[in-house]
Design a protein around this motif. Structure first.
Motif, PDB file in Angstrom:
ATOM      1  N   HIS A   1      60.171  -1.993  85.712  1.00  0.00           N
ATOM      2  CA  HIS A   1      59.481  -1.877  87.007  1.00  0.00           C
ATOM      3  C   HIS A   1      60.293  -1.173  88.088  1.00  0.00           C
ATOM      4  CE1 HIS A   1      61.886  -5.343  88.275  1.00  0.00           C
ATOM      5  NE2 HIS A   1      61.457  -5.151  89.511  1.00  0.00           N
ATOM      6  N   ASP A   2      61.611  -1.323  88.062  1.00  0.00           N
ATOM      7  CA  ASP A   2      62.428  -0.719  89.132  1.00  0.00           C
ATOM      8  C   ASP A   2      63.210   0.498  88.653  1.00  0.00           C
ATOM      9  OD1 ASP A   2      61.888  -1.898  91.538  1.00  0.00           O
ATOM     10  OD2 ASP A   2      63.546  -3.335  91.483  1.00  0.00           O
TER      11      ASP A   2
ATOM     12  N   LYS B   1      64.368   3.124  91.072  1.00  0.00           N
ATOM     13  CA  LYS B   1      65.512   2.947  91.983  1.00  0.00           C
ATOM     14  C   LYS B   1      66.714   3.778  91.541  1.00  0.00           C
ATOM     15  CE  LYS B   1      64.674  -1.432  94.254  1.00  0.00           C
ATOM     16  NZ  LYS B   1      65.019  -2.850  94.291  1.00  0.00           N
TER      17      LYS B   1
ATOM     18  N   HIS C   1      60.426   4.377  95.558  1.00  0.00           N
ATOM     19  CA  HIS C   1      60.885   4.050  94.206  1.00  0.00           C
ATOM     20  C   HIS C   1      59.761   3.694  93.220  1.00  0.00           C
ATOM     21  CE1 HIS C   1      61.009  -0.305  95.303  1.00  0.00           C
ATOM     22  NE2 HIS C   1      60.874  -0.499  94.017  1.00  0.00           N
TER      23      HIS C   1
ATOM     24  N   HIS D   1      53.918  -2.449  91.953  1.00  0.00           N
ATOM     25  CA  HIS D   1      54.506  -3.795  92.010  1.00  0.00           C
ATOM     26  C   HIS D   1      54.909  -4.216  93.427  1.00  0.00           C
ATOM     27  CE1 HIS D   1      58.335  -1.503  91.486  1.00  0.00           C
ATOM     28  NE2 HIS D   1      58.883  -2.499  92.137  1.00  0.00           N
ATOM     29  N   HIS D   2      54.854  -3.296  94.400  1.00  0.00           N
ATOM     30  CA  HIS D   2      55.092  -3.710  95.795  1.00  0.00           C
ATOM     31  C   HIS D   2      53.805  -3.737  96.617  1.00  0.00           C
ATOM     32  CE1 HIS D   2      59.418  -4.221  95.864  1.00  0.00           C
ATOM     33  NE2 HIS D   2      59.516  -3.161  95.091  1.00  0.00           N
TER      34      HIS D   2
ATOM     35  N   ASP E   1      59.109 -10.581  90.403  1.00  0.00           N
ATOM     36  CA  ASP E   1      60.084  -9.826  91.206  1.00  0.00           C
ATOM     37  C   ASP E   1      60.515 -10.639  92.437  1.00  0.00           C
ATOM     38  OD1 ASP E   1      61.563  -7.695  92.253  1.00  0.00           O
ATOM     39  OD2 ASP E   1      59.810  -6.680  93.102  1.00  0.00           O
TER      40      ASP E   1
END
Ligand SMILES: [Fe+2]
Length: 387
Positions: free
Chosen positions: A208-209, A212, A237, A261-262, A290
């Motif tokens: 998911h990240d 970044k 990101h 996801h954010h 998260d």
């Protein structure tokens, strides 16, 4: 307008600018009158200062004499503030960390898990490097490496004990992704989802990240307040991650989870301020994992939060940000995991959790050592630590 240190904020102050975390997540919007709850929330996210509209301190002290008095109560009783203040003031003291946590860290199981986890995080870094270099991702190999961390006989309590305590050890992007993958897998199990969906959720958490990796490390690791421009970079990101992964042979829900996801169901997320059903269900589950992982992580300013404090934070933050069927299942299972456990209450007494309150999972019924019971939902006491 004037900038105030978070510790100096008072109820009735009005925010002059949006209050955001270093990751750019909106905590309190502009033009909002602060309450004790909101100040606790700002402090919880380690935001150092807040710009407020002109505020007459003297007038406030007179007009809110009652409130100033209440604030003392609040600082005594609010779980997050109390815990963080205590944690930071005791950061070098003998009781900075619950003894339960110290016990786990000394166990051979934890030490082995820590070694395996470090290998797992390194494996994940190598996998990310390959993906970024354009090599095809073998999701089965990735899953196999991760699942070696989870033993079939491990109970849910043991799993979360490991995860919680590990977070004070390793805090890289890869460790966070590994944790989120494992927690998302657990949520999938709790939701009784099919095996292939649970695997997809695990993969989504692990990846998911990945975006970044494209954020300059000086922004990612900056400890001072981020500028608007830096927030804007951080906000990219999820899209970076989607772009890195879009040509891989992945289920579309996994790609959506990376991209969304954010996002939050009430429209308060980023990058596209999606709401409700516009957000992929996978993304909502990854968001819960998260946020949970972020809150149970050790921070410079506080020890990892106790699971009941995390539940309280989700409840205070607003369950409408996540779909009820997911967030309620998650909170119920986290709370159930610790049912019958012994705990320390905020007044220092020890007790046992005997009955969960299905309206407010952070405030169960507890039984003291003398046999008497306290309904925490009718009390200012709260659970400070699991023992
Ligand atoms: Fe993220």
């Amino acid at each position: 307008m004037e900038s105030y240190q978070t510790k100096d904020l008072l109820p009735e102050m009005v925010t002059a600018e949006p209050v955001r975390t270093k990751n750019g997540q909106l905590v309190v919007d502009q033009g909002v009158t602060l309450t004790k709850q909101l100040i606790a929330k700002i402090q919880f996210y380690s935001i150092e200062s807040v710009t407020v509209e002109n505020f007459a301190k003297d007038a406030s002290a007179n007009a809110t004499g009652q409130k100033t008095e209440k604030k003392v109560d609040f600082f005594t009783h609010n779980s997050l503030l109390h815990y963080e203040q205590k944690s930071s003031s005791q950061s070098k003291g003998a009781v900075a960390e619950p003894s339960y946590s110290q016990k786990i860290k000394k166990s051979s199981e934890f030490q082995q898990f820590q070694v395996n986890f470090t290998f797992g995080a390194n494996d994940l870094k190598a996998i990310f490097d390959d993906i970024i270099a354009g090599k095809p991702l073998d999701t089965q190999i990735m899953l196999n490496k991760v699942l070696t961390l989870v033993h079939p006989k491990q109970t849910t309590v043991e799993f979360f004990d490991m995860i919680h305590n590990l977070r004070s050890v390793n805090d890289s992007i890869y460790a966070h992704c590994l944790n989120v993958g494992l927690i998302a897998r657990m949520i999938g199990i709790w939701l009784k989802l099919p095996k292939n969906v649970i695997e997809h959720l695990t993969i989504a958490g692990l990846l998911h990240d990945i975006g970044k990796t494209r954020i300059p490390s000086d922004i990612l690791n900056k400890t001072d307040a981020l500028t608007e421009e830096e927030f804007a970079v951080i906000h990219k990101h999820p899209k970076f991650g989607y772009d890195i992964l879009k040509n891989q042979n992945l289920d579309p829900h996994i790609l959506n989870a990376v991209l969304m996801h954010h996002e939050r169901c009430d429209g308060s997320g980023y990058p596209n301020q999606l709401s409700g059903n516009e957000i992929d269900d996978y993304a909502i589950i990854i968001a819960i994992a998260d946020v949970y992982d972020a809150m149970t992580a050790a921070r410079i300013y506080r020890a990892p939060l106790c699971p009941f404090q995390v539940i309280a934070e989700f409840e205070n933050d607003g369950l409408q940000k996540y779909k009820p069927k997911y967030i309620l299942t998650f909170l119920e299972n986290i709370a159930t995991t610790y049912q019958n456990n012994r705990v320390i209450l905020s007044n220092g007494e020890t007790a046992k959790i005997v009955f969960l309150n299905r309206q407010v999972y952070s405030k169960p019924l507890v039984q003291l050592d003398d046999g008497s019971c306290i309904d925490l939902n009718q009390s200012n006491l709260y659970i400070k630590a699991i023992i």
